[in-house]
Scaffold this motif. Structure first.
Motif, PDB file in Angstrom:
ATOM      1  N   ARG A   1      -0.811   2.547  -7.477  1.00 54.42           N
ATOM      2  CA  ARG A   1       0.096   3.155  -6.498  1.00 54.42           C
ATOM      3  C   ARG A   1      -0.260   2.755  -5.069  1.00 54.42           C
ATOM      4  O   ARG A   1       0.610   2.674  -4.208  1.00 54.42           O
ATOM      5  CB  ARG A   1       0.090   4.673  -6.637  1.00 54.42           C
ATOM      6  CG  ARG A   1       0.818   5.163  -7.861  1.00 54.42           C
ATOM      7  CD  ARG A   1       0.895   6.695  -7.917  1.00 54.42           C
ATOM      8  NE  ARG A   1       1.444   7.116  -9.181  1.00 54.42           N
ATOM      9  CZ  ARG A   1       0.714   7.390 -10.262  1.00 54.42           C
ATOM     10  NH1 ARG A   1      -0.600   7.311 -10.219  1.00 54.42           N
ATOM     11  NH2 ARG A   1       1.290   7.761 -11.380  1.00 54.42           N
ATOM     12  N   LEU A   2      -1.547   2.526  -4.802  1.00 54.97           N
ATOM     13  CA  LEU A   2      -1.945   2.109  -3.450  1.00 54.97           C
ATOM     14  C   LEU A   2      -1.307   0.766  -3.106  1.00 54.97           C
ATOM     15  O   LEU A   2      -0.771   0.593  -2.015  1.00 54.97           O
ATOM     16  CB  LEU A   2      -3.470   2.002  -3.332  1.00 54.97           C
ATOM     17  CG  LEU A   2      -4.255   3.296  -3.464  1.00 54.97           C
ATOM     18  CD1 LEU A   2      -5.752   3.012  -3.397  1.00 54.97           C
ATOM     19  CD2 LEU A   2      -3.861   4.287  -2.384  1.00 54.97           C
ATOM     20  N   ALA A   3      -1.347  -0.175  -4.024  1.00 53.75           N
ATOM     21  CA  ALA A   3      -0.776  -1.501  -3.790  1.00 53.75           C
ATOM     22  C   ALA A   3       0.737  -1.447  -3.656  1.00 53.75           C
ATOM     23  O   ALA A   3       1.336  -2.323  -3.041  1.00 53.75           O
ATOM     24  CB  ALA A   3      -1.167  -2.443  -4.924  1.00 53.75           C
TER      25      ALA A   3
ATOM     26  N   GLN B   1       1.637   1.341   3.493  1.00 52.06           N
ATOM     27  CA  GLN B   1       0.294   0.776   3.564  1.00 52.06           C
ATOM     28  C   GLN B   1      -0.004  -0.238   2.461  1.00 52.06           C
ATOM     29  O   GLN B   1      -1.123  -0.732   2.357  1.00 52.06           O
ATOM     30  CB  GLN B   1      -0.747   1.909   3.487  1.00 52.06           C
ATOM     31  CG  GLN B   1      -0.730   2.841   4.670  1.00 52.06           C
ATOM     32  CD  GLN B   1      -1.251   2.163   5.919  1.00 52.06           C
ATOM     33  OE1 GLN B   1      -2.209   1.412   5.874  1.00 52.06           O
ATOM     34  NE2 GLN B   1      -0.609   2.412   7.038  1.00 52.06           N
ATOM     35  N   GLY B   2       0.981  -0.556   1.632  1.00 52.69           N
ATOM     36  CA  GLY B   2       0.755  -1.433   0.486  1.00 52.69           C
ATOM     37  C   GLY B   2       0.187  -2.785   0.846  1.00 52.69           C
ATOM     38  O   GLY B   2      -0.716  -3.283   0.173  1.00 52.69           O
ATOM     39  N   GLU B   3       0.689  -3.399   1.902  1.00 53.28           N
ATOM     40  CA  GLU B   3       0.181  -4.720   2.293  1.00 53.28           C
ATOM     41  C   GLU B   3      -1.303  -4.648   2.634  1.00 53.28           C
ATOM     42  O   GLU B   3      -2.099  -5.497   2.210  1.00 53.28           O
ATOM     43  CB  GLU B   3       0.966  -5.261   3.478  1.00 53.28           C
ATOM     44  CG  GLU B   3       0.558  -6.666   3.862  1.00 53.28           C
ATOM     45  CD  GLU B   3       1.400  -7.239   4.987  1.00 53.28           C
ATOM     46  OE1 GLU B   3       0.973  -8.259   5.540  1.00 53.28           O
ATOM     47  OE2 GLU B   3       2.464  -6.675   5.311  1.00 53.28           O
ATOM     48  N   ARG B   4      -1.709  -3.629   3.344  1.00 57.44           N
ATOM     49  CA  ARG B   4      -3.122  -3.431   3.695  1.00 57.44           C
ATOM     50  C   ARG B   4      -3.966  -3.217   2.439  1.00 57.44           C
ATOM     51  O   ARG B   4      -5.012  -3.841   2.269  1.00 57.44           O
ATOM     52  CB  ARG B   4      -3.255  -2.236   4.638  1.00 57.44           C
ATOM     53  CG  ARG B   4      -4.665  -1.881   4.992  1.00 57.44           C
ATOM     54  CD  ARG B   4      -4.681  -0.694   5.983  1.00 57.44           C
ATOM     55  NE  ARG B   4      -6.003  -0.172   6.104  1.00 57.44           N
ATOM     56  CZ  ARG B   4      -6.525   0.790   5.325  1.00 57.44           C
ATOM     57  NH1 ARG B   4      -5.801   1.334   4.376  1.00 57.44           N
ATOM     58  NH2 ARG B   4      -7.755   1.207   5.489  1.00 57.44           N
TER      59      ARG B   4
ATOM     60  N   ARG C   1      -3.230  -4.078  -0.662  1.00 53.53           N
ATOM     61  CA  ARG C   1      -3.260  -5.294  -1.472  1.00 53.53           C
ATOM     62  C   ARG C   1      -4.317  -6.263  -0.943  1.00 53.53           C
ATOM     63  O   ARG C   1      -5.036  -6.894  -1.721  1.00 53.53           O
ATOM     64  CB  ARG C   1      -1.880  -5.956  -1.527  1.00 53.53           C
ATOM     65  CG  ARG C   1      -0.907  -5.202  -2.431  1.00 53.53           C
ATOM     66  CD  ARG C   1       0.394  -5.953  -2.641  1.00 53.53           C
ATOM     67  NE  ARG C   1       1.163  -6.148  -1.422  1.00 53.53           N
ATOM     68  CZ  ARG C   1       1.991  -5.254  -0.904  1.00 53.53           C
ATOM     69  NH1 ARG C   1       2.168  -4.074  -1.482  1.00 53.53           N
ATOM     70  NH2 ARG C   1       2.659  -5.525   0.200  1.00 53.53           N
ATOM     71  N   PHE C   2      -4.437  -6.354   0.376  1.00 55.85           N
ATOM     72  CA  PHE C   2      -5.476  -7.202   0.964  1.00 55.85           C
ATOM     73  C   PHE C   2      -6.866  -6.668   0.622  1.00 55.85           C
ATOM     74  O   PHE C   2      -7.730  -7.399   0.145  1.00 55.85           O
ATOM     75  CB  PHE C   2      -5.305  -7.285   2.486  1.00 55.85           C
ATOM     76  CG  PHE C   2      -6.465  -7.959   3.160  1.00 55.85           C
ATOM     77  CD1 PHE C   2      -6.588  -9.338   3.131  1.00 55.85           C
ATOM     78  CD2 PHE C   2      -7.444  -7.212   3.791  1.00 55.85           C
ATOM     79  CE1 PHE C   2      -7.673  -9.961   3.732  1.00 55.85           C
ATOM     80  CE2 PHE C   2      -8.528  -7.827   4.394  1.00 55.85           C
ATOM     81  CZ  PHE C   2      -8.645  -9.212   4.363  1.00 55.85           C
ATOM     82  N   LEU C   3      -7.087  -5.385   0.860  1.00 60.45           N
ATOM     83  CA  LEU C   3      -8.398  -4.790   0.616  1.00 60.45           C
ATOM     84  C   LEU C   3      -8.806  -4.842  -0.847  1.00 60.45           C
ATOM     85  O   LEU C   3      -9.988  -4.990  -1.172  1.00 60.45           O
ATOM     86  CB  LEU C   3      -8.425  -3.340   1.107  1.00 60.45           C
ATOM     87  CG  LEU C   3      -8.342  -3.148   2.617  1.00 60.45           C
ATOM     88  CD1 LEU C   3      -8.163  -1.676   2.967  1.00 60.45           C
ATOM     89  CD2 LEU C   3      -9.569  -3.719   3.307  1.00 60.45           C
ATOM     90  N   LEU C   4      -7.841  -4.730  -1.744  1.00 59.81           N
ATOM     91  CA  LEU C   4      -8.122  -4.726  -3.173  1.00 59.81           C
ATOM     92  C   LEU C   4      -8.152  -6.128  -3.787  1.00 59.81           C
ATOM     93  O   LEU C   4      -8.518  -6.293  -4.940  1.00 59.81           O
ATOM     94  CB  LEU C   4      -7.082  -3.872  -3.913  1.00 59.81           C
ATOM     95  CG  LEU C   4      -7.062  -2.396  -3.526  1.00 59.81           C
ATOM     96  CD1 LEU C   4      -5.865  -1.707  -4.151  1.00 59.81           C
ATOM     97  CD2 LEU C   4      -8.356  -1.723  -3.908  1.00 59.81           C
TER      98      LEU C   4
END
Length: 98
Positions: free
Chosen positions: A62-64, A69-72, A74-77
């Motif tokens: 769900r975070l991605a 905030q999904g773009e952020r 996706r980068f962090l993950l």
């Protein structure tokens, strides 16, 4: 901060491997809660952001998928950077694991 590296989950490229795509087996998220989930929810036996996508027959985050905030996340993950557990048996047996 110049030169500061952001610590991210493993990715194939970090180990000099050619990337194999994520198949949504859930291994990485079911065995180790990511830092972002830990910050948001504290320690959990299972990440509350992970869910089984019935239509796609794979685990999803769900975070991605967050619209703001999904773009952020996706980068962090490291979403899209490939799987670093290419020989994990779960990749060949993608299923809901309760």
């Amino acid at each position: 901060m110049v030169g500061r590296k952001i610590s991210r989950p493993c990715s194939a490229s970090a180990f000099g491997l050619s990337a194999v795509p994520c198949v949504g087996c859930g291994w990485c998220c079911l065995t180790d809660q990511c830092r972002e989930s830990h910050i948001l929810h504290g320690y959990q036996k299972r990440c509350p952001e992970l869910y089984w996508g019935e239509a796609e027959a794979r685990y999803k985050c769900r975070l991605a998928e967050d619209p703001e905030q999904g773009e952020r996340y996706r980068f962090l993950l490291g979403v899209g950077e490939g799987c670093c557990a290419r020989f994990n048996a779960w990749r060949e047996d993608v299923k809901y694991r309760g």
